[in-house]
Design a protein around this motif. Structure first.
Motif, PDB file in Angstrom:
ATOM      1  N   ALA A  16      23.662 -26.498 -35.651  1.00  0.00           N
ATOM      2  CA  ALA A  16      24.236 -25.243 -35.169  1.00  0.00           C
ATOM      3  C   ALA A  16      25.424 -25.534 -34.256  1.00  0.00           C
ATOM      4  O   ALA A  16      25.514 -26.586 -33.630  1.00  0.00           O
ATOM      5  CB  ALA A  16      23.192 -24.435 -34.420  1.00  0.00           C
ATOM      6  N   SER A  17      26.319 -24.576 -34.202  1.00  0.00           N
ATOM      7  CA  SER A  17      27.500 -24.681 -33.357  1.00  0.00           C
ATOM      8  C   SER A  17      27.687 -23.359 -32.621  1.00  0.00           C
ATOM      9  O   SER A  17      27.585 -22.286 -33.222  1.00  0.00           O
ATOM     10  CB  SER A  17      28.724 -24.968 -34.226  1.00  0.00           C
ATOM     11  OG  SER A  17      29.897 -24.976 -33.437  1.00  0.00           O
ATOM     12  N   LEU A  18      27.914 -23.445 -31.318  1.00  0.00           N
ATOM     13  CA  LEU A  18      28.196 -22.264 -30.501  1.00  0.00           C
ATOM     14  C   LEU A  18      29.563 -22.447 -29.852  1.00  0.00           C
ATOM     15  O   LEU A  18      29.821 -23.476 -29.226  1.00  0.00           O
ATOM     16  CB  LEU A  18      27.129 -22.082 -29.417  1.00  0.00           C
ATOM     17  CG  LEU A  18      25.708 -21.884 -29.905  1.00  0.00           C
ATOM     18  CD1 LEU A  18      24.740 -21.906 -28.723  1.00  0.00           C
ATOM     19  CD2 LEU A  18      25.581 -20.593 -30.677  1.00  0.00           C
ATOM     20  N   ASN A  19      30.422 -21.452 -30.019  1.00  0.00           N
ATOM     21  CA  ASN A  19      31.779 -21.534 -29.479  1.00  0.00           C
ATOM     22  C   ASN A  19      32.115 -20.256 -28.716  1.00  0.00           C
ATOM     23  O   ASN A  19      32.028 -19.162 -29.275  1.00  0.00           O
ATOM     24  CB  ASN A  19      32.791 -21.724 -30.613  1.00  0.00           C
ATOM     25  CG  ASN A  19      32.554 -23.007 -31.360  1.00  0.00           C
ATOM     26  OD1 ASN A  19      32.731 -24.074 -30.814  1.00  0.00           O
ATOM     27  ND2 ASN A  19      32.122 -22.901 -32.607  1.00  0.00           N
ATOM     28  N   PRO A  20      32.510 -20.396 -27.456  1.00  0.00           N
ATOM     29  CA  PRO A  20      32.869 -19.208 -26.682  1.00  0.00           C
ATOM     30  C   PRO A  20      34.248 -18.682 -27.076  1.00  0.00           C
ATOM     31  O   PRO A  20      35.155 -19.459 -27.374  1.00  0.00           O
ATOM     32  CB  PRO A  20      32.871 -19.711 -25.246  1.00  0.00           C
ATOM     33  CG  PRO A  20      33.218 -21.161 -25.360  1.00  0.00           C
ATOM     34  CD  PRO A  20      32.596 -21.617 -26.659  1.00  0.00           C
ATOM     35  N   LEU A  21      34.385 -17.385 -27.065  1.00  0.00           N
ATOM     36  CA  LEU A  21      35.683 -16.742 -27.257  1.00  0.00           C
ATOM     37  C   LEU A  21      36.141 -16.310 -25.867  1.00  0.00           C
ATOM     38  O   LEU A  21      35.530 -15.431 -25.248  1.00  0.00           O
ATOM     39  CB  LEU A  21      35.571 -15.540 -28.190  1.00  0.00           C
ATOM     40  CG  LEU A  21      36.839 -14.729 -28.401  1.00  0.00           C
ATOM     41  CD1 LEU A  21      37.938 -15.600 -29.008  1.00  0.00           C
ATOM     42  CD2 LEU A  21      36.574 -13.540 -29.287  1.00  0.00           C
ATOM     43  N   MET A  22      37.173 -16.987 -25.363  1.00  0.00           N
ATOM     44  CA  MET A  22      37.648 -16.758 -24.002  1.00  0.00           C
ATOM     45  C   MET A  22      38.832 -15.788 -23.991  1.00  0.00           C
ATOM     46  O   MET A  22      39.716 -15.878 -24.831  1.00  0.00           O
ATOM     47  CB  MET A  22      38.080 -18.080 -23.371  1.00  0.00           C
ATOM     48  CG  MET A  22      37.051 -19.189 -23.443  1.00  0.00           C
ATOM     49  SD  MET A  22      35.689 -18.973 -22.322  1.00  0.00           S
ATOM     50  CE  MET A  22      36.446 -19.397 -20.781  1.00  0.00           C
ATOM     51  N   VAL A  23      38.833 -14.880 -23.025  1.00  0.00           N
ATOM     52  CA  VAL A  23      39.955 -13.977 -22.795  1.00  0.00           C
ATOM     53  C   VAL A  23      40.211 -13.978 -21.294  1.00  0.00           C
ATOM     54  O   VAL A  23      39.310 -13.658 -20.501  1.00  0.00           O
ATOM     55  CB  VAL A  23      39.645 -12.541 -23.288  1.00  0.00           C
ATOM     56  CG1 VAL A  23      40.780 -11.602 -22.931  1.00  0.00           C
ATOM     57  CG2 VAL A  23      39.383 -12.529 -24.787  1.00  0.00           C
TER      58      VAL A  23
END
Length: 50
Positions: A14-21
């Motif tokens: 599994a891979s978890l990637n944050p979407l940053m703003v």
């Protein structure tokens, strides 16, 4: 973040990637790939080889 896991004899990566703003996490995008069959075939090959 990447990791391997197992649930009910299903092996996955599994891979978890944050979407940053603006420096803040707005969402987390996750993906998972089932590699149970590949793991089983590899084990069978290793048993056959020995």
């Amino acid at each position: 973040m990447n990791y391997e896991g197992e649930v009910d004899d299903i092996h996955y990566v599994a891979s978890l990637n944050p979407l940053m703003v603006d420096g803040e996490v707005m969402e987390v995008i996750g993906t998972a790939i089932d590699f149970t069959e590949k793991k089983e075939v590899k084990a069978e090959f290793e048993n056959w080889k020995n």
